[in-house]
Scaffold this active site. Sequence first.
Site, PDB file in Angstrom:
ATOM      1  N   GLU A 110       0.858  -1.196   0.000  1.00  0.00           N
ATOM      2  CA  GLU A 110       0.000   0.000   0.000  1.00  0.00           C
ATOM      3  C   GLU A 110       0.882   1.230   0.000  1.00  0.00           C
ATOM      4  O   GLU A 110       2.071   1.153   0.286  1.00  0.00           O
ATOM      5  CB  GLU A 110      -0.838   0.042   1.290  1.00  0.00           C
ATOM      6  CG  GLU A 110      -1.878  -1.018   1.387  1.00  0.00           C
ATOM      7  CD  GLU A 110      -2.488  -1.066   2.784  1.00  0.00           C
ATOM      8  OE1 GLU A 110      -2.460  -0.040   3.501  1.00  0.00           O
ATOM      9  OE2 GLU A 110      -2.975  -2.144   3.145  1.00  0.00           O
ATOM     10  N   LYS A 112       2.251   4.667   1.577  1.00  0.00           N
ATOM     11  CA  LYS A 112       2.400   5.211   2.932  1.00  0.00           C
ATOM     12  C   LYS A 112       2.017   6.681   2.864  1.00  0.00           C
ATOM     13  O   LYS A 112       2.782   7.525   2.408  1.00  0.00           O
ATOM     14  CB  LYS A 112       3.836   5.046   3.422  1.00  0.00           C
ATOM     15  CG  LYS A 112       3.996   5.403   4.887  1.00  0.00           C
ATOM     16  CD  LYS A 112       5.355   4.968   5.407  1.00  0.00           C
ATOM     17  CE  LYS A 112       5.466   5.098   6.913  1.00  0.00           C
ATOM     18  NZ  LYS A 112       5.128   6.381   7.462  1.00  0.00           N
ATOM     19  N   ASP A 114       1.282  10.387   3.831  1.00  0.00           N
ATOM     20  CA  ASP A 114       2.004  11.264   4.744  1.00  0.00           C
ATOM     21  C   ASP A 114       1.025  12.229   5.402  1.00  0.00           C
ATOM     22  O   ASP A 114       0.834  13.350   4.954  1.00  0.00           O
ATOM     23  CB  ASP A 114       3.070  12.041   3.954  1.00  0.00           C
ATOM     24  CG  ASP A 114       4.088  12.669   4.881  1.00  0.00           C
ATOM     25  OD1 ASP A 114       4.024  12.400   6.096  1.00  0.00           O
ATOM     26  OD2 ASP A 114       4.937  13.427   4.392  1.00  0.00           O
ATOM     27  N   TYR A 222      -6.729   2.073   6.377  1.00  0.00           N
ATOM     28  CA  TYR A 222      -5.832   0.968   6.046  1.00  0.00           C
ATOM     29  C   TYR A 222      -5.795  -0.176   7.060  1.00  0.00           C
ATOM     30  O   TYR A 222      -4.937  -1.041   6.981  1.00  0.00           O
ATOM     31  CB  TYR A 222      -4.412   1.487   5.805  1.00  0.00           C
ATOM     32  CG  TYR A 222      -3.853   2.410   6.866  1.00  0.00           C
ATOM     33  CD1 TYR A 222      -3.666   1.980   8.165  1.00  0.00           C
ATOM     34  CD2 TYR A 222      -3.495   3.717   6.546  1.00  0.00           C
ATOM     35  CE1 TYR A 222      -3.144   2.814   9.124  1.00  0.00           C
ATOM     36  CE2 TYR A 222      -2.959   4.565   7.499  1.00  0.00           C
ATOM     37  CZ  TYR A 222      -2.789   4.114   8.787  1.00  0.00           C
ATOM     38  OH  TYR A 222      -2.267   4.949   9.726  1.00  0.00           O
ATOM     39  N   LYS A 313      10.719   3.493   2.935  1.00  0.00           N
ATOM     40  CA  LYS A 313      10.669   4.955   2.773  1.00  0.00           C
ATOM     41  C   LYS A 313      11.414   5.381   1.515  1.00  0.00           C
ATOM     42  O   LYS A 313      12.548   4.959   1.288  1.00  0.00           O
ATOM     43  CB  LYS A 313      11.308   5.637   3.983  1.00  0.00           C
ATOM     44  CG  LYS A 313      10.597   5.321   5.290  1.00  0.00           C
ATOM     45  CD  LYS A 313       9.623   6.398   5.660  1.00  0.00           C
ATOM     46  CE  LYS A 313      10.316   7.445   6.490  1.00  0.00           C
ATOM     47  NZ  LYS A 313       9.384   8.378   7.105  1.00  0.00           N
ATOM     48  N   CYS A 407      15.300  47.596   4.902  1.00  0.00           N
ATOM     49  CA  CYS A 407      14.425  47.029   3.879  1.00  0.00           C
ATOM     50  C   CYS A 407      15.084  47.157   2.508  1.00  0.00           C
ATOM     51  O   CYS A 407      15.510  48.243   2.123  1.00  0.00           O
ATOM     52  CB  CYS A 407      13.083  47.751   3.883  1.00  0.00           C
ATOM     53  SG  CYS A 407      12.005  47.214   2.552  1.00  0.00           S
ATOM     54  N   CYS A 410      12.897  49.819   0.422  1.00  0.00           N
ATOM     55  CA  CYS A 410      12.705  51.234   0.754  1.00  0.00           C
ATOM     56  C   CYS A 410      13.736  51.775   1.735  1.00  0.00           C
ATOM     57  O   CYS A 410      13.728  52.952   2.061  1.00  0.00           O
ATOM     58  CB  CYS A 410      11.294  51.475   1.287  1.00  0.00           C
ATOM     59  SG  CYS A 410      11.038  50.795   2.933  1.00  0.00           S
ATOM     60  N   CYS A 425       9.364  45.035   7.559  1.00  0.00           N
ATOM     61  CA  CYS A 425       9.612  46.429   7.230  1.00  0.00           C
ATOM     62  C   CYS A 425       8.414  47.224   7.743  1.00  0.00           C
ATOM     63  O   CYS A 425       7.286  46.979   7.316  1.00  0.00           O
ATOM     64  CB  CYS A 425       9.748  46.607   5.716  1.00  0.00           C
ATOM     65  SG  CYS A 425       9.657  48.348   5.245  1.00  0.00           S
ATOM     66  N   CYS A 431       6.577  51.812   1.514  1.00  0.00           N
ATOM     67  CA  CYS A 431       7.411  50.772   0.906  1.00  0.00           C
ATOM     68  C   CYS A 431       6.695  50.195  -0.327  1.00  0.00           C
ATOM     69  O   CYS A 431       5.597  49.640  -0.204  1.00  0.00           O
ATOM     70  CB  CYS A 431       7.664  49.696   1.959  1.00  0.00           C
ATOM     71  SG  CYS A 431       8.670  48.336   1.384  1.00  0.00           S
TER      72      CYS A 431
END
Length: 672
Positions: A110, A112, A114, A222, A313, A407, A410, A425, A431
């Site tokens: 099957e 797996k 996540d 499952y 895995k 920033c 700006c 910022c 900005c």
Amino acid sequence: MTEKERILQLRKELADHNYRYYVLDNPVVSDYDFDMLLEELIRLEKKHPELYDPNSPSQRVGGDVTKKFETVRHRYPMLSLSNTYNREEVEDFIRRAQKTIEGDMGFVCELKYDGVAIGIRYVNGKLDRAVTRGDGTQGDDVTTNVRTIRSIPLELHGEDYPEDFEIRGEIFMTLNGFAQLNSDREEAGYEPFANPRNAASGTLKMQDSSIVAKRPLDSFLYFVLSDKDLFETHFESIKKAGEWGFKVPLEKDHRIRLAHSVDEIFEFINFWDEHRHDLPFEIDGVVIKVNRYDQQEELGFTAKSPRWAIAYKFKAETAETILEEVTYQVGRTGAITPVANLKPVRLAGTTVKRASLYNQDQIEKLDLRIGDHVFVEKGGEIIPKVTGVDLKKRKSDSQPLVYPTNCPECGTPLERKEGEALHYCPNDSGCPPQLRGKVEHFISRRAMDVDGLGTETVNALFDAGLIRNYADLYALSKEDFLKLEKFADRSAENAVEGIKATVEIPFERVLYALGIRYVGETVAKKLARHYGSIDAIRNAGKEELIEVDEIGERIAGSVVDFMADERNLQNIERLREAGLQMEIEDQGEKGNALEGLKIVVSGVFKNYERDELKEIIERQGGKNVASVSSKTDYVLAGDGMGPSKRKKAEDLGVPIITEEDFERMIEEGHGN
Ligand code: IVH
């Protein structure tokens, strides 16, 4: 047909449509027809509260709030699987099993998934309780939230299910749903979830099930557990679970296979290693289970995991490339995101040029330097991430990166609040990307939904110096649009009309459109309903805002900061002058009949929606609280209020009132 019969018929029909849509992925009616049937059911159920049924498809929208998830002991411990990473380890697993088992063995392969493991108990064919894995011995009771997941049946099909059994599986979020959720979150100024699994587990632990109902959670089951011997093999049990209405993998989709040799197992593994990115959800491997139950029993368990199953895995897909530059993006809310610009490299089916670096701490942890050979990985995240540096290849003269203090757009000094990972910022009124972002948000579909305007036009308007903020949009003329390259007579007219038409947009969306940090759609709705107008919100202090249901310190602070800024107030005034709605339309009567009372609303009502009652309470000066405590003044109970709530109210001596009592209280004024 009586109305009762029609209700029962509709419930059955709608449950079947849900099943076809969410489990079989094969709907037979349009969304519109489905909605019509659902509306009819809701209307009839309102007329017949005596027929309330928690398993009605109308209840999938949630509504109940869990303050604290109860801890529940698992009847059978929820074990994990040992992991393998290559063919030799899988061969070892089979060899070990063959030492105990004589004769042929079949193996079920099957995917797996996540996500988040869940155990769901069904009693007499009805969903009874859903519990998370927790530490394997005990988990959290998340039944209320799980009931909103459309692919999980509330009532089972057929008749041959056991009276009392548990089924286990995985709850996850689809990739599309995850992408949409994150873009909504970012638009509202929230940090996005790192990956679909975090999003699923965060959602499952939310207190308000009506929000859970709107999140795109899905499931695969499952594992069937029961005291009785129901089946001889695992494969049969999964097929049967499918017949009972559960979402299970199908052979025809190649998502489950009964294999008889290592070669067959690896056909399955290799197929999915290659095709896993075609799936609409994340998987991180394959699970291999001995098929026959008698053989499983013989093999037994170790302390942590069964000896009859293992996980294989997949390797997280990584690639090595060179870090060419780090740039810093400024979002609508001023949040700074560092981005790695990479020498293009192929990874998991796409070419990667950029990867997320999240924040300053992450950069420092990796000790990143320009020119470094870096590893990029595509895990559960949509945007790849940099996971490490190949130090052997580092140039001796490389220098650590210096995080900007100002920033990049700006020049304003950046701020980082204590406890927060991101820099901001603060120059939100000057900005450029913030200004543009705010206008883009303002015109977006769920905010003011301005016809004829898009991101490109907003940028062109900025570049031409025609706007600096959203209030400027309302001063634009047809001639202004004609100055832009892409506009002709007709489209310019449409754009001006589109802007004008926003006077129809209700206040709650105007409030959302203002782009106050942390004020997303839901919060905007709450504030609009509670206060009724922008002026009332402006006049509310932080302490008062926090009193509002579900408004916390962070949101309240953000609202107060926004309203304290003269420039925002000026914009609001200009929008008001342009005719935008600055209060809710039908506010109903305001009063003080419930002044200071804390009220819990629970169950289904004959003449009101639950939210309607909550609004009335707030308009009358009362406060909605989620759970019963000694501080509660009243419990306003409809049909189907949970027995535990009722008992708690009775134990604490909190009066339980009906909707008629409630109406009387308002008419006569409480205590008069
Ligand atoms: S069977 C006794 N099947 O992986 C073992 N688990 O590490 C029962 N998982 O906790 C688990 N897909 O959350 C099984 N097809 C699948 C699965 C699966 C994902 C998860 C599950 C479990 C973990 C084990």
